[in-house]
Design a protein around this motif. Structure first.
Motif, PDB file in Angstrom:
ATOM      1  N   LEU A  89      -5.451 -18.560 -30.748  1.00 33.75           N
ATOM      2  CA  LEU A  89      -4.515 -18.014 -31.744  1.00 33.75           C
ATOM      3  C   LEU A  89      -5.048 -16.685 -32.277  1.00 33.75           C
ATOM      4  CD1 LEU A  89      -1.887 -18.816 -33.098  1.00 33.75           C
ATOM      5  CD2 LEU A  89      -3.201 -19.854 -34.922  1.00 33.75           C
ATOM      6  N   GLY A  90      -6.363 -16.650 -32.504  1.00 31.75           N
ATOM      7  CA  GLY A  90      -6.976 -15.420 -32.999  1.00 31.75           C
ATOM      8  C   GLY A  90      -6.780 -14.265 -32.040  1.00 31.75           C
TER       9      GLY A  90
ATOM     10  N   ILE B  95      -4.329 -13.906 -29.941  1.00 27.85           N
ATOM     11  CA  ILE B  95      -2.920 -13.492 -30.034  1.00 27.85           C
ATOM     12  C   ILE B  95      -2.713 -12.605 -31.259  1.00 27.85           C
ATOM     13  CG2 ILE B  95      -0.561 -14.327 -30.392  1.00 27.85           C
ATOM     14  CD1 ILE B  95      -1.368 -16.859 -28.881  1.00 27.85           C
ATOM     15  N   MET B  96      -3.326 -13.015 -32.379  1.00 26.23           N
ATOM     16  CA  MET B  96      -3.153 -12.252 -33.616  1.00 26.23           C
ATOM     17  C   MET B  96      -3.739 -10.849 -33.488  1.00 26.23           C
ATOM     18  SD  MET B  96      -1.466 -14.003 -35.538  1.00 26.23           S
ATOM     19  CE  MET B  96      -0.889 -15.673 -35.451  1.00 26.23           C
TER      20      MET B  96
END
Lengths: 655, 113
Positions: free
Chosen positions: B90-91, B93-94
């Protein structure tokens, strides 16, 4: 000599405004009164042992809640001063400069020092109890988080009387917030106080994410967690990814101001719009950071007071997770008019509208939970019901703003002000009030007075619509935000007056809540059962307030609504209470270091605000030493002996 | 984890598994130094310029990132479920969103000036 002292003092203390002299006097009086009471009743030792050094998540939660209520008062007074200034055309109630400072601190305090700590109060008080844990994953870090928030908030509040408040708006856009246009220390206060408390917020996000993922009671699967805990997990994900961006943006701006860099100054190759871009990359997710816990509260309250399982549990979880991801892809809708081109605006307009879908799903789930439920109209339930129409209007005006071409009309108008107050008050504040009423017995062991609460409820609600509905119209009529005063003859006068009356009605509503708290301390009905609402989740299986180790024996979870299932089991004929087997409980020791470290952060922040590098260095060294001292500390935990647990449990009637 | 309570009660002082041999740390350390020196040499000696230079430095940075994860941060170890891998994904992607999004939004400056 006298002359130089005078110059120094006039630079240091804010002078020339009778209201600020009044504030000076009242601050001194209150401080003296507090010191006197503590000394007279010999409470210093108690204060230090029980509160300042505590690592107990329930006490930290209570301190968060009290600080947040005080900040709600401060932010509310700011709001009333602003509305008074705007009540009539050509008002001269406040000076222009003072007005700028007040709208800046109102926004900053309400979002960062009211909504955030109140939310952290619920994190701390509820989450470990709901998942059947004895503590959070990192209790020491939890105390550090609280004290960093506290001293950050103190730093900002100090600016009111020392040095001058920030006045570049709560978004603090350059070039307005750059040194060339804003000499005073106010802007430094803003940057440093938010940075200091921001470290604490990030740590809390990490702390509770780990707590929820790793410390659930045996048998509790992720899909068995109460929806409030789910909402906190979603919130933590947003905190962890959004707060570093804010920290960087503010740090760059601070380097611009302190060290003369040019990250955001156009003339030297910087780009002020990059700050706006970075700020909203945090700022938009922040809206969801504060609203998701409110959604969790509504879910708990609705299912408890409709006496039903929540409708559509899985869709609730899915929608919260979707919101936590999509909220990162909408930030540009805060600056559609910056001129980023049609492609960019289209993408962010669509993503903004898309985030309305999961939010709508949640509202319908609450309504379906209420449908054919046995609804009890308690205070938490009243606030939840009031939230639905309020948030629906706020959502509708939000979609109006999300249409990029139309936004060119609404941008920076009072329409926008009305919209975001509608979602933030109607969504967040109403939710947190519901949560406070709901969990107040768990926090303090008594139930708050219902009658005073209902007076407060109606004043708040009617006041809300009286205050903000006229502002939509004012926006259409061309009134812009941050307006200091306006002339006669624009047709704004009567609407502004109505709006001001509404603001004062909300103020009366707050006074009723204050009275309610005082009444509760004196006459509040004791909650001896621990379960005053006939609740469904694990926190209600404990006495109110819970003992410091929470659970004498860790419960075994067999599904959703764990406490409700246990109660059903107990009602079965032939139910035999299992004998309680108590073992020593492993707990963290209190520590004064989080407090001391945060004092050093405060010293560093205060020094840097006035460009006193020596003081900043002293503070930074202090922080370093306290950090280092912690890494050499090995004696951090202890075991609560069995006989002490047995005594406590017996006194609570639990054995 | 000061005083953090564990589900497998009384296991607070147990050994949390093997943290890899010193050999892995040394290999990781040397690789990191090499990956830091290469871009430095490229820039100081003007070996490349423009797009190839930026591309090479980016590749070095990504390799460096992977070394941190595998040699020092033990991404492959630990009890299941692997929450840390999910969070990391997720990181990534962010970070991509922040960098690519900002670049996209800010490109209008180039078209204006």
């Amino acid at each position: 000599m006298l002359e130089s002292i005078k110059t120094f003092a006039s630079h240091f203390f804010v002078t020339g405004d009778p209201m600020i002299y009044g504030a000076d006097a009242s601050i001194v009086l209150v401080t003296v009164a507090i010191l006197f009471v503590l000394t007279y009743f010999k409470k210093w030792r108690w204060l230090w042992d029980e509160w300042l050094t505590t690592v107990d998540h329930k006490k930290i939660g209570i301190m968060y809640a009290l600080a947040a209520i005080l900040m709600l008062f401060r932010g509310g007074v700011d709001a009333l001063l602003m509305r008074t200034q705007l009540a009539f055309p050509n008002m001269h109630f406040l000076q222009a400069e003072h007005y700028n400072q007040i709208f800046t601190t109102h926004g900053t305090i309400m979002i960062l020092f009211m909504a955030m700590p109140l939310m952290f109060a619920f994190f701390n008080i509820v989450v470990p109890l709901q998942i059947g844990a004895r503590d959070v994953a990192y209790p020491y870090l939890n105390a550090v988080s609280f004290w960093l928030f506290f001293f950050g908030a103190m730093l900002l509040n100090l600016s009111f009387v020392i040095g001058g408040s920030p006045d570049a708006g709560w978004v603090s856009y350059p070039p307005l917030s750059e040194l060339a246009f804003d000499k005073g220390p106010g802007e430094n206060f803003y940057l440093l106080s938010i940075s200091i408390s921001g470290i604490g917020s990030l740590a809390t996000g990490i702390n509770f994410m780990v707590t929820i993922l790793k410390m659930r009671a045996p048998g509790m699967k992720l899909m068995d967690m109460p929806l409030f805990t789910w909402s906190i997990l979603a919130t933590c994900i947003i905190i962890i990814f959004a707060f570093p961006v804010l920290t960087i943006a503010l740090a760059l701006l601070f380097i611009d101001r302190l060290a003369g860099a040019h990250f955001f100054t156009m003339l030297h190759g910087g780009n002020p719009m990059m700050f706006i871009n970075l700020f909203w990359m945090w700022g938009h997710p922040e809206v969801y950071i504060v609203v998701l816990p409110a959604f969790g509260i509504y879910s708990e309250v609705v299912s408890t007071f409709a006496k039903k399982r929540i409708f559509g549990y899985k869709s609730m979880v899915a929608s919260m997770m979707l919101i936590s991801i999509i909220s990162y892809f909408t930030w540009t809708h805060h600056f559609f008019t910056m001129g980023s081109g049609a492609d960019v605006n289209t993408f962010f307009a669509i993503s903004t509208m898309a985030i309305g879908v999961p939010t709508g799903v949640k509202v319908f789930n609450w309504l379906f939970t209420m449908y054919r439920g046995r609804i009890r109209l308690t205070l938490p339930m009243l606030w939840t019901i009031a939230f639905v129409p309020c948030f629906a209007i706020g959502g509708a005006t939000g979609v109006m703003l999300a249409v990029a071409p139309a936004d060119y009309q609404y941008h920076n108008s009072y329409f926008l002000i009305a919209h975001f107050h509608q979602v933030l008050i109607g969504g967040v504040v109403f939710g947190y009030f519901a949560g406070l009423y709901y969990w107040w017995p768990k926090m303090f062991g008594h139930v708050l007075n219902e009658k005073l609460g209902r007076w407060s409820f109606w004043f708040w609600n009617i006041g809300f619509y009286v205050c903000f509905m006229p502002q939509y119209a004012l926006g259409f009529m061309g009134m812009t935000r941050r307006l200091y005063t306006y002339p006669h003859g624009l047709g704004w006068s009567s609407l502004n007056l109505v709006s001001t009356i509404g603001a004062f009605m909300m103020g009366i509503g707050f006074l009723f809540q204050g009275a309610q708290i005082l009444h509760g301390i004196k006459f509040g009905k004791r909650d001896t059962t621990g379960d005053p609402w006939d609740g469904r989740t694990l926190e209600w299986s404990l006495p109110s307030p819970a003992p410091h180790y929470n659970f004498a024996t860790i419960p075994q979870i067999k599904g959703r609504d764990a406490w409700w299932t246990m109660k059903e089991e107990m009602k079965q004929p032939g139910y035999k209470k299992e004998p309680v087997h108590i073992e020593p409980i492993h707990m963290p020791k209190s520590s004064g270091r989080p407090f001391i470290m945060s004092v050093f952060f405060f010293i560093a922040g205060f020094g840097l605000t006035f460009d006193w590098i020596w003081m900043g260095v002293i503070g930074a060294i202090g922080v370093g030493i306290t950090l280092l001292a912690r890494s050499f500390e090995y004696d951090t935990d202890y075991y609560v002996p069995v006989d002490e647990i047995e005594r406590t449990e017996a006194a609570l009637g639990r054995l | 984890m000061a005083g953090g309570q564990q589900h497998t009660a009384n296991s607070d002082h147990e050994n949390h598994g093997d943290h890899g041999s010193p050999k892995l740390y040394i290999i990781g350390y040397i690789l990191s130094i090499v990956l830091t020196i290469i871009p430095l040499v490229l820039v100081l000696n003007h070996v490349m310029s423009g797009v190839p230079l930026v591309a090479t430095i980016t590749i070095m940075a990504i390799l460096q990132f992977l070394i941190q994860l595998f040699f020092f941060m033990h991404i492959t170890e630990g009890e299941k479920p692997a929450y840390h891998v999910m969070t990391l994904a997720l990181g990534v992607i962010m970070v991509f969103t922040i960098v690519a999004g900002s670049a996209w939004i800010m490109t209008f400056n180039a078209s204006v000036s």
